[in-house]
Design a protein around this motif. Sequence first.
Motif, PDB file in Angstrom:
ATOM      1  N   THR A  12      93.342  11.961  54.461  1.00  0.00           N
ATOM      2  CA  THR A  12      92.061  11.791  54.817  1.00  0.00           C
ATOM      3  C   THR A  12      91.341  11.276  53.443  1.00  0.00           C
ATOM      4  O   THR A  12      91.370  12.225  52.447  1.00  0.00           O
ATOM      5  CB  THR A  12      91.578  13.360  55.302  1.00  0.00           C
ATOM      6  N   PRO A  13      90.542  10.333  53.723  1.00  0.00           N
ATOM      7  CA  PRO A  13      89.747  10.005  52.319  1.00  0.00           C
ATOM      8  C   PRO A  13      88.968  11.154  51.829  1.00  0.00           C
ATOM      9  O   PRO A  13      88.509  11.878  52.788  1.00  0.00           O
ATOM     10  CB  PRO A  13      88.875   8.957  52.968  1.00  0.00           C
ATOM     11  N   ARG A  14      88.732  11.262  50.376  1.00  0.00           N
ATOM     12  CA  ARG A  14      88.040  12.304  49.782  1.00  0.00           C
ATOM     13  C   ARG A  14      86.620  12.392  50.506  1.00  0.00           C
ATOM     14  O   ARG A  14      85.980  13.564  50.707  1.00  0.00           O
ATOM     15  CB  ARG A  14      87.792  12.380  48.518  1.00  0.00           C
ATOM     16  N   SER A  15      85.962  11.381  50.759  1.00  0.00           N
ATOM     17  CA  SER A  15      84.791  11.409  51.250  1.00  0.00           C
ATOM     18  C   SER A  15      84.609  11.954  52.567  1.00  0.00           C
ATOM     19  O   SER A  15      83.426  12.131  53.148  1.00  0.00           O
ATOM     20  CB  SER A  15      84.043   9.877  50.915  1.00  0.00           C
ATOM     21  N   ALA A  16      85.679  11.794  53.205  1.00  0.00           N
ATOM     22  CA  ALA A  16      85.721  12.193  54.681  1.00  0.00           C
ATOM     23  C   ALA A  16      85.933  13.543  55.022  1.00  0.00           C
ATOM     24  O   ALA A  16      86.017  14.102  56.052  1.00  0.00           O
ATOM     25  CB  ALA A  16      86.698  11.245  55.489  1.00  0.00           C
ATOM     26  N   ARG A  17      86.621  14.196  53.646  1.00  0.00           N
ATOM     27  CA  ARG A  17      86.970  15.646  54.229  1.00  0.00           C
ATOM     28  C   ARG A  17      85.726  16.680  54.295  1.00  0.00           C
ATOM     29  O   ARG A  17      84.827  16.317  53.632  1.00  0.00           O
ATOM     30  CB  ARG A  17      87.460  16.093  52.614  1.00  0.00           C
ATOM     31  N   ASP A  24      79.260  16.718  46.661  1.00  0.00           N
ATOM     32  CA  ASP A  24      78.711  15.584  45.734  1.00  0.00           C
ATOM     33  C   ASP A  24      77.197  16.025  45.539  1.00  0.00           C
ATOM     34  O   ASP A  24      76.699  15.509  44.470  1.00  0.00           O
ATOM     35  CB  ASP A  24      78.734  14.150  46.604  1.00  0.00           C
ATOM     36  N   LEU A  25      76.419  16.184  46.457  1.00  0.00           N
ATOM     37  CA  LEU A  25      74.824  16.677  46.367  1.00  0.00           C
ATOM     38  C   LEU A  25      74.818  17.756  45.448  1.00  0.00           C
ATOM     39  O   LEU A  25      73.738  17.617  44.511  1.00  0.00           O
ATOM     40  CB  LEU A  25      74.336  17.183  47.804  1.00  0.00           C
ATOM     41  N   THR A  26      75.806  18.470  45.401  1.00  0.00           N
ATOM     42  CA  THR A  26      75.591  19.876  44.203  1.00  0.00           C
ATOM     43  C   THR A  26      75.893  19.092  42.869  1.00  0.00           C
ATOM     44  O   THR A  26      75.004  19.547  42.047  1.00  0.00           O
ATOM     45  CB  THR A  26      76.369  20.978  44.562  1.00  0.00           C
TER      46      THR A  26
END
Length: 311
Positions: A12-17, A24-26
């Motif tokens: 699973t791509p990292r951004s899709a986990r 990322d927002l944090t």
Amino acid sequence: MADTLLSPAARTPRSARPGAPRRDLTAYAFLAPFLVLFALFVLVPAVYGLVISLHRWNSLVPVHPFIGLQNYVDLVTPGSLTFSDFWSSMRATGIFTVFSVPLLIVVPLLAAVLLNQNLKGTTFFRGVFFAPYVLGVAVIGVIWKYLLDPQAGVVNHLLGLIGLPDQTPWTVDVPWAWVSLVGVTIWWTAGLNTVILLAGLKGINADLYEAAALDGAGTMRKFWSVTLPGLRPVMIFVTTTTILASANMFGQSFLLTQGGPGTETRSAIMYIADQGLAQGNMGAASAMSYLLFAVLAVISVVNFRIQREKA
């Protein structure tokens, strides 16, 4: 075949986990204060200064006509209003850098090697070496201006007491003015490089010294074959930052010698400040700043590449 052996989580791509966007927002939330300050106080002034350098920008005149690269052309055109004075100040900056940088590398390196020994009182001497650096340049300038005064200075008085010449023009004649500027700068800033190099020495594996000793290496051989190679990454950093700091010297010359005698010790930053702030010639001053930046950028890249190739 290898892909089929991977677990679904690994494929699973990292951004899709789950939770990745939230993390990322944090991260960006924590970075936001720095990014805002960086944009306001670095990026915006840099862009605005570049715009100013393309205009005949006098702070006393309401109209600032666009002249393109003329300010930059004037800096490389003999006979222009700014050519002679600017390159004279660059020459003074080069003299100071050439004489101060090697000493600001060698002296802190020797001090760091001594302080790295298992001797009593090393913690105290680390503090002594670093203490001057916490003082501001204004304090340093005032103190040494008094100590080095040719007529009533403490240094000349002490030299006279031990039978040495007591009329040395420390701040009003060359080469003594350069001796004063370089000496005061070393006394003031060597402590920072000493601390950084000492931290680098602590990171060298002690087993390397033991192996060198088993091979019959003496103290100097260990220094050249173990200490210096182990310090190379730190030396790249220290050398680059020291060159940049020396090339941007302002306070010492402004307070100790006022750029004298004549304009012999007037640094590039002093001349840029005079043109931009005192004379109101902001366009030419901005062009000088960017030309100085370009020179320092080239020197930094060359130094980094030379050090990296040696490594």
